[in-house]
Design an enzyme around this catalytic site. Sequence first.
Site, PDB file in Angstrom:
ATOM      1  N   GLN A   1      -0.120  -6.778  -1.177  1.00 42.37           N
ATOM      2  CA  GLN A   1      -0.848  -5.589  -1.681  1.00 42.37           C
ATOM      3  C   GLN A   1      -0.364  -4.877  -2.917  1.00 42.37           C
ATOM      4  O   GLN A   1      -0.793  -3.807  -3.225  1.00 42.37           O
ATOM      5  CB  GLN A   1      -1.087  -4.858  -0.589  1.00 42.37           C
TER       6      GLN A   1
ATOM      7  N   ARG B   1      -3.080   0.796   7.854  1.00 44.62           N
ATOM      8  CA  ARG B   1      -4.556   1.537   7.307  1.00 44.62           C
ATOM      9  C   ARG B   1      -4.371   3.091   7.544  1.00 44.62           C
ATOM     10  O   ARG B   1      -5.320   3.684   7.945  1.00 44.62           O
ATOM     11  CB  ARG B   1      -5.791   1.176   8.485  1.00 44.62           C
ATOM     12  N   CYS B   2      -3.222   3.460   7.205  1.00 42.34           N
ATOM     13  CA  CYS B   2      -2.921   4.912   7.146  1.00 42.34           C
ATOM     14  C   CYS B   2      -1.886   5.167   6.144  1.00 42.34           C
ATOM     15  O   CYS B   2      -1.094   4.201   5.826  1.00 42.34           O
ATOM     16  CB  CYS B   2      -2.602   5.369   8.212  1.00 42.34           C
TER      17      CYS B   2
ATOM     18  N   GLU C   1      -9.075   5.183   4.896  1.00 40.43           N
ATOM     19  CA  GLU C   1      -8.214   5.010   6.105  1.00 40.43           C
ATOM     20  C   GLU C   1      -8.560   6.322   7.055  1.00 40.43           C
ATOM     21  O   GLU C   1      -7.989   6.382   8.084  1.00 40.43           O
ATOM     22  CB  GLU C   1      -6.619   5.229   5.905  1.00 40.43           C
TER      23      GLU C   1
END
Lengths: 291, 792
Positions: free
Chosen positions: B221, B368-369, B738
């Site tokens: 990523q 996802r945060c 998110e």
Amino acid sequence: MYPSRFAYDAPKSLAEAIAILDRNGGEAKVLAGGQSLVPMLKLRFAAPERIVDINALPGLDYHRLDPDGTLRIGALCRHEDLEYSTILPGAFPTLAEAAALIADPIIRTRGTFVGSVCHADPQGDWAATMIALGGRIVAMGPKGRREIEMRDFVLGPFTNALAYNEIAVEAVIPAARGTARGGYLKLERRVGDFATASVAVALDMSGDTVTRAGAAMAGVGGRTIDANEAMSVLVGKTLTEESIAAAAKAVAAAADPRTDHRGDLEYKRHIVSTFVTRILTKIASTEQKAA
Amino acid sequence: MALDELKIGGMGASRRRVEDNRFIRGKGRYVDDVVLPGMLHMEILRSPVAHARIKSIDTSAAWEVPGVRLVLTGETMAARNLAWMPTLSYDTQAVLATDKVRFQGQEVAAVIADDPYVAKDACSKIVVEYEQLPVIVNPIQAQDPASPLIRDDKANQTSNKVFDWEIGDQAATDAAFAQADVISEVDLHYPRSHPSPLEPCGSIADYDRSTGKLTVYMTTQAPHIVRAAVAMVAELPEQMIRIISPDLGGGFGNKVPIYPGYVISILASILTERPVKWIEDRTGNLISTGFGRDVYLKGQLALRKDGRILGMRMHTVSDHGAFYADAQPTKFKIGLMHSTFACYDIPAAHLVSEGWYTNKAPGGVAYRCSFRVTEAMFFQERMIQNAAYDLGMDQAEFRRINLVKDDMFPYRTAFGFLTDSGQYQKCLDLGLEAIGYSTFKQEQEEARKRGKLLGIGISTMTEPLGAGNSREYDIIGIKMFDSAELRVHMTGKAILRTGAKTQGQGHETTWAQIVAHELGIPAEDITVEEGDTDTAPFGMGTYASRSTPVAGAAVAMVSRKIRAKARKIAAHLLEVSEEDIEWELGRFYVRGNNERGVTIQDCALAAYSNVPDGLEPGLENNAYYDPPNLTWPFAAYICKVEVDPETGVWDVLKFVAVDDCGVRINPMIVEGQIMGGLTEAYAMASMQYITFDEEGNCIGANFMDYLLPTAWETPGYELYEVVTPCPHHPIGAKGIGECATVGGPAAFVNAVVDALQHTGVRNIDMPMMPNRVYQALTTGKNVSGMPPVLAG
């Protein structure tokens, strides 16, 4: 997916398939729907030297009724065929209810009824329905055909009574004497999850009297649990709150669950009892409406 | 005439995702789709045990398998100073184990062979002799002074503690508690979860000795961070390293860290002088790569009878596994946990955090945060709900009293964050109306009479998304800004590159929409490219919902630079001075004479064919954007459930999501993000956790044990929108990727607890599997704290 190396055959006739199994002396494995075997190959839990793919064998993808109402399910009949069957509802309510609860819709398109029974997973749904219904398996081998009663077919977890050179070609389920009633309930964390607990109930009824009572469970023991004897407390009785409670208690007592991350054993026993009660209560209310 | 922005796929258009053209046709190009000439395949041998000294490793039988080219162990790595590597939190992590294995699944050896089957066969021929050591599977065990020292490799490590950290004003908080009418307490565990992208991790390292160039295709990523790290760790010149992150099958934070497999494949390619492909299997991904959460909380709220919160205390105990490999900004030890309660007006707060090593996989990624924000908001909303019960106050009213009001912005939180915008009350009210809150109590009473238990759970939160600014946020010293580069071709088409890296978010679609908005070039005329460090401008990658807040802002800014240059060209073409030029979407015109104008495409052509004197030819530029603040989206998630008291099974009757993420670039993609996030929240609330038995065996090592929800059981969601533009973002957008994962879990848990609260139950730890709900219901006691010790 990187399984261990194996040889692959796709015979065109049953005789050829049996001959291959016979020649390989226990080192070959039959592939039908592959929904249990392929994951085991992937994880290398199974590493057979040879795979005998029976999907090309003709005439095994049926399920049909004999004139006397006996149900016959061929070795290549997919779960999905049974889910959408017009034969099962009414005559085989236990199977009809279970069909919609087998794994998930994707698996149901490929997996087979007979394959699932042969896999003998203690959490397998179809094996439980077969026991509750008093079914049997037809095996074909070099010496010909033999029938094995379901209660004798599952020897233990992932172990069945087939010889290495036999193929289970058909499941046979006798018709109810009188009216067929039954149901199947399963508790799972997610569709396709192995059952936390599941219960198959199959009754033959004459009027409002139970003439035969079968039950079996998955997920609550080291093997499919045969609760037919426990369920026999209902034979000769009508379905009342009292008789239902007695049956639920007896079946729950026959369960042999273990505590794990799906729940403790008391909870699983409680679920069995609740499910038996729910299935029987629903049957009782159907009977009342019919009367 | 100005263009119709929606028609050219600009801001606000629910434009179909252009990347889906290839994804839905099976034409995506993931790392495993890349095949290079002469490529070898690598398989990793992992430890079957959680804690053991390695007495010996015998690789001789593996070398003898036909087709095996190389077998690597910790010893080979150590000879090149690569047995250990730095983590993103200034710890070290073993690449291949030398002294001990410290968790089940740790990398012990690697085989490189002609095909992946041979590599796997040969792995099974490696004989490792382990001397088993006592195993620590939770921080409670780790705290025991008599517990074995996991990190005996570290010179000054005398216990299993990773860190102590605190923030806030302890004295003021103590004073607030001394004045409280009621003190509400919560004790819970946010279990370990795993991001589980459908594509596991993998790499193809291709070292070309003739040029000295190392090209690595990698599931990452953040390709530029990887390039910098490889340059530092492998001591290779940075210009000779090219990291290519092709299509990614999801990331969710799992693909931020640098994993041993990447490093081993690089060394293997250098040694064999052939490309080496490593593709992790599902179990490898689940048992060894970055997990999420695994934090215990003791939380307290000091309350006044009238419903005001006077103070808040939190004590978190976190389980980091065998190596402290959290991906987070350098300044913080437990991410942005202190963003908790940011939407509430609380005068005093104090957070104490301690981290512990255990014999479990390392990671602690921001699943996802935005760096532990999921835990922060979950803890917050569980504490809020229980405080309302303890006060005997309606849970919505209690929130209403304590939420930061619209006229209080900019608002400085007790922990020092600056929230800048929002309409919290409006979002909450919209959600309450949609769920039917005013008639719910009645509905609940009637249902109880029928033996059914209904509950409503509310979760309201604002969260900090979009790190930087660079004053406060860096990762391993690299400041957290981002970039965009735009090249407009002479026919008016363009290519845009950014330092972010899409992994399903839809950057190829939305970035083009921002350019369309700024320049009037139709979105379909703009190609978006990311993930190749040789071509993309430097950036910190995509995670923590930072793409739109940071890289997206850079896209707007570079477009404005292009527009400024085009204006000069327009003035030249229109033969007026620049001051007399006006802009409307897609064209410049002469002030007072709208008919007389040139399009942006005319300017593009002129930039290559008719350039005014004194102006450089071409129409391209780049922008680096360092945001002045984080962005602060707000969400109100409200869930209504029905619990079957006979089985503990619960069903979602209705779920309402009100999101305020500022201006929406592509509403369809925003809604997709919210629905996906809520589904991950539902998964964690209902079925999902990674747990371990006493011996450190991972329960959750495949998708039969670690469950992903399917369409079958996933509830439907009703989505609502409120728009409060971000005051500092160039297009008013806030992060959204998110929010639902962060705020969603508490809505589900609060709903089930609400259904049971009349029995005295105040908490059920996730996942709220039916057996746990049934246990809570039949005992009237919380199901909290430790993961269950498993029997088999």
